[in-house]
Design a protein around this motif. Structure first.
Motif, PDB file in Angstrom:
ATOM      1  N   THR A  26      -7.582  -4.747  -0.021  1.00  0.00           N
ATOM      2  CA  THR A  26      -7.402  -3.301  -0.037  1.00  0.00           C
ATOM      3  C   THR A  26      -8.235  -2.727  -1.171  1.00  0.00           C
ATOM      4  O   THR A  26      -8.014  -3.048  -2.343  1.00  0.00           O
ATOM      5  CB  THR A  26      -5.924  -2.924  -0.227  1.00  0.00           C
ATOM      6  OG1 THR A  26      -5.165  -3.470   0.848  1.00  0.00           O
ATOM      7  CG2 THR A  26      -5.740  -1.419  -0.272  1.00  0.00           C
TER       8      THR A  26
ATOM      9  N   SER B  52       0.814  -1.220   0.000  1.00  0.00           N
ATOM     10  CA  SER B  52       0.000   0.000   0.000  1.00  0.00           C
ATOM     11  C   SER B  52       0.842   1.263   0.000  1.00  0.00           C
ATOM     12  O   SER B  52       0.311   2.363   0.160  1.00  0.00           O
ATOM     13  CB  SER B  52      -0.944   0.006   1.211  1.00  0.00           C
ATOM     14  OG  SER B  52      -1.895  -1.036   1.105  1.00  0.00           O
TER      15      SER B  52
ATOM     16  N   THR C 200      -8.167   1.505   1.477  1.00  0.00           N
ATOM     17  CA  THR C 200      -8.434   1.013   2.828  1.00  0.00           C
ATOM     18  C   THR C 200      -8.269  -0.502   2.879  1.00  0.00           C
ATOM     19  O   THR C 200      -8.873  -1.219   2.079  1.00  0.00           O
ATOM     20  CB  THR C 200      -9.854   1.388   3.283  1.00  0.00           C
ATOM     21  OG1 THR C 200      -9.978   2.812   3.283  1.00  0.00           O
ATOM     22  CG2 THR C 200     -10.126   0.863   4.682  1.00  0.00           C
ATOM     23  N   THR C 201      -7.449  -0.978   3.806  1.00  0.00           N
ATOM     24  CA  THR C 201      -7.184  -2.410   3.939  1.00  0.00           C
ATOM     25  C   THR C 201      -7.961  -2.979   5.128  1.00  0.00           C
ATOM     26  O   THR C 201      -7.989  -2.381   6.210  1.00  0.00           O
ATOM     27  CB  THR C 201      -5.683  -2.659   4.162  1.00  0.00           C
ATOM     28  OG1 THR C 201      -4.952  -2.141   3.053  1.00  0.00           O
ATOM     29  CG2 THR C 201      -5.395  -4.158   4.279  1.00  0.00           C
TER      30      THR C 201
ATOM     31  N   TYR D 136      -6.215 -10.467   2.949  1.00  0.00           N
ATOM     32  CA  TYR D 136      -6.250  -9.010   3.078  1.00  0.00           C
ATOM     33  C   TYR D 136      -6.832  -8.411   1.810  1.00  0.00           C
ATOM     34  O   TYR D 136      -6.398  -8.747   0.700  1.00  0.00           O
ATOM     35  CB  TYR D 136      -4.847  -8.451   3.303  1.00  0.00           C
ATOM     36  CG  TYR D 136      -4.109  -9.031   4.487  1.00  0.00           C
ATOM     37  CD1 TYR D 136      -4.497  -8.716   5.784  1.00  0.00           C
ATOM     38  CD2 TYR D 136      -3.031  -9.888   4.304  1.00  0.00           C
ATOM     39  CE1 TYR D 136      -3.824  -9.236   6.885  1.00  0.00           C
ATOM     40  CE2 TYR D 136      -2.350 -10.409   5.392  1.00  0.00           C
ATOM     41  CZ  TYR D 136      -2.747 -10.092   6.674  1.00  0.00           C
ATOM     42  OH  TYR D 136      -2.085 -10.615   7.761  1.00  0.00           O
TER      43      TYR D 136
ATOM     44  N   HIS E  23      -3.533   1.324  -4.026  1.00  0.00           N
ATOM     45  CA  HIS E  23      -4.850   1.548  -3.443  1.00  0.00           C
ATOM     46  C   HIS E  23      -5.797   0.376  -3.636  1.00  0.00           C
ATOM     47  O   HIS E  23      -6.889   0.373  -3.053  1.00  0.00           O
ATOM     48  CB  HIS E  23      -5.483   2.806  -4.039  1.00  0.00           C
ATOM     49  CG  HIS E  23      -4.650   4.031  -3.887  1.00  0.00           C
ATOM     50  ND1 HIS E  23      -4.396   4.619  -2.675  1.00  0.00           N
ATOM     51  CD2 HIS E  23      -3.976   4.775  -4.815  1.00  0.00           C
ATOM     52  CE1 HIS E  23      -3.619   5.686  -2.840  1.00  0.00           C
ATOM     53  NE2 HIS E  23      -3.351   5.794  -4.121  1.00  0.00           N
TER      54      HIS E  23
END
Length: 510
Positions: free
Chosen positions: A420, A356, A424-425, A418, A399
């Motif tokens: 993202t 990120s 926002t993760t 995960y 992003h």
């Protein structure tokens, strides 16, 4: 020469291979594409039939040629042009946040290529034209949006020094982003061709002609190439380059996209091929909203024959170099990866920058080339510090990316998914584990990705699914010029990892 009817499929280069440019040396054809924030820069391909292309390397493969260590996503290398003249190959391009416009040379297109020779003028998308009298023209975009236009000047090809002042020769058709220009001399006339309209629905290729390389140019009143008024499954056509084969037939390579639900594509802008028809009035034509360009094409002949490339397969990391199809995210640090630390395995050591962030991330991947596909690997990793993680990643940019990983969080080793989205993760799912050896898999279908793990390589457990749309360039705020790259990664979130991750193989199945 092959003269029976030939059927071929578009795109000829599936996946994120945009802004194609082509040249010919005898019976051999060479094609290059934009690479943006990925390293090495400017993948180069070879073919003898224009349909089947084999990557033979990269043009910009060392730091002295290309420094994109702090490059933003969709910055870096834009729109290369490749030309062959008098025994030498030339590739000219733009490093948009770095050294600007430059060219490199080689006598062997597989390399090595020279260090950059800088040129003084132009915005983006420079092109070279070698005229019959020895004059070398740089034709390049200047300005932005509706102010975009094309300037041209002459250079000393040995030094890059300008021999004339730049002059405006082409202002397009009134649309925004007149870019990707190429100048040709054909049958005694000069043709100027460029893209217009931006790289979405209104993207198109336009053309003009003149008896002088500086114009004024008579513009063909309609595009030479566009699908802006059709429902054809291939859209956003433009950014074309022309080539004449040894039979006297003309062809064009250009970018386009295959949209899902007429809205988006995770594959990005791909490279397509179509024949060029010359009209009796002296204008070339590819497809002006006539659906000439399709996913399946039929032509009377092609200039030669070439082997069909293998898009699927396993990389076992048994060699001392990476396969050409694999790419780093920006220039890697020397200590971040190795094929020799553990023979037969790829070693990745997490760096301070993560997926990120902008920087030298430990990431090695390959472009997603099919909407339905799967990628898998065998990982051995023993994280001992919170924040260390390694696994598989589907990446659009910093992003937007999805990962299935083995990591340590809050003192506990976990298998985690995960996601993202829009910067926002969140942890979609995680399960505790004591394993240090793990099989990981990402499966893509038309509208979603699924993240799997296995302890034995036989029984797969789905950990999470996520929509494909957030990984499409159409979901990017601003400019998104790339497509999804699926890769192996490691991170330590703010520091260099204490231990490396080892990957035994990387498998891609379409």
């Amino acid at each position: 020469m092959i003269e029976s009817s030939i059927t071929y499929n578009n795109p000829i280069l599936p996946g994120f291979y945009p802004d194609p440019s082509i040249t010919r040396a005898g019976d051999d054809y060479y094609l290059v594409c934009s690479s943006f924030e990925y390293f090495p820069g400017v993948p180069i391909f070879h073919s003898q039939d224009l349909i089947h292309w084999t990557q033979i390397g990269h043009v910009l493969d060392r730091l002295s040629q290309l420094d994109i260590r702090s490059c933003n996503s969709s910055d870096g290398i834009y729109a290369p042009t490749i030309r062959y003249h008098d025994g030498t190959f030339y590739m000219i391009t733009t490093d948009v946040r770095g050294k600007g416009n430059f060219y490199v040379t080689a006598t062997n297109p597989a390399g090595p290529w020279s260090d950059p020779i800088l040129i003084p003028y132009g915005g983006i998308d420079p092109s070279l034209m070698f005229d019959e009298d020895g004059t070398v023209y740089v034709t390049t975009q200047q300005g932005a949006d509706y102010d975009s236009h094309v300037i041209q000047y002459e250079i000393d090809i040995a030094t890059g020094s300008a021999l004339t002042e730049p002059v405006v020769i082409w202002t397009g058709d009134g649309g925004p982003w007149t870019e990707g220009p190429h100048l040709y001399r054909i049958n005694g006339l000069y043709y100027i061709m460029s893209a217009s309209g931006g790289t979405a629905k209104e993207h198109r290729e336009i053309i003009g002609r003149s008896s002088s390389p500086y114009g004024s140019f008579e513009r063909l009143p309609h595009p030479i190439l566009t699908h802006s008024r059709t429902e054809n499954p291939i859209q956003y056509l433009g950014h074309a380059d022309l080539i004449e084969d040894q039979n006297g037939d003309w062809w064009a390579v250009f970018l386009g996209v295959r949209l899902v639900e007429s809205k988006y594509t995770v594959l990005g802008r791909e490279t397509f091929l179509a024949p060029v028809k010359w009209k009796e009035d002296g204008w070339p034509m590819i497809d002006n909203n006539e659906d000439t360009v399709g996913l399946e094409m039929k032509v009377s002949r092609v200039p030669g024959s070439s082997p069909t490339p293998a898009y699927s397969g396993r990389y076992d990391f048994d060699d001392d170099v990476l396969p050409f199809a694999m790419t780093f995210l920006r220039n890697p640090t020397e200590a971040s990866w190795s094929l020799n630390k553990r023979p037969g395995w790829l070693s990745l050591r997490g760096q301070s920058e993560g997926l990120s962030e902008i920087g030298q991330v430990a990431f090695i991947g390959r472009r997603q080339q099919h909407t339905s596909a799967e990628w898998s690997t065998l990982l051995e990793f023993n994280p001992s510090v919170d924040g260390e993680a390694a696994g598989l990643c589907a990446r659009l940019d910093e992003h937007a990316h999805y990962e299935i990983a083995l990591s340590q969080r809050n003192g506990q080793r976990v298998i985690a998914a995960y996601l993202t989205v829009d910067g926002t993760t969140h942890v979609a799912a995680e399960v505790p584990t004591t394993a240090g050896r793990l099989y990981l898999k990402i499966c893509a279908e038309l509208t979603e990705y699924a993240l799997y793990y296995s302890l034995d390589g036989q029984e797969w457990i789905e950990l999470s699914t996520a929509a494909a749309y957030p990984l499409s360039p159409q979901a990017v705020k601003g400019n998104g010029f790339t497509g999804v790259v699926i890769g192996l990664y490691a991170t330590a979130h703010g520091k260099v990892a204490e231990v490396p991750a080892y990957f035994d193989w990387f498998d891609y199945r379409s």
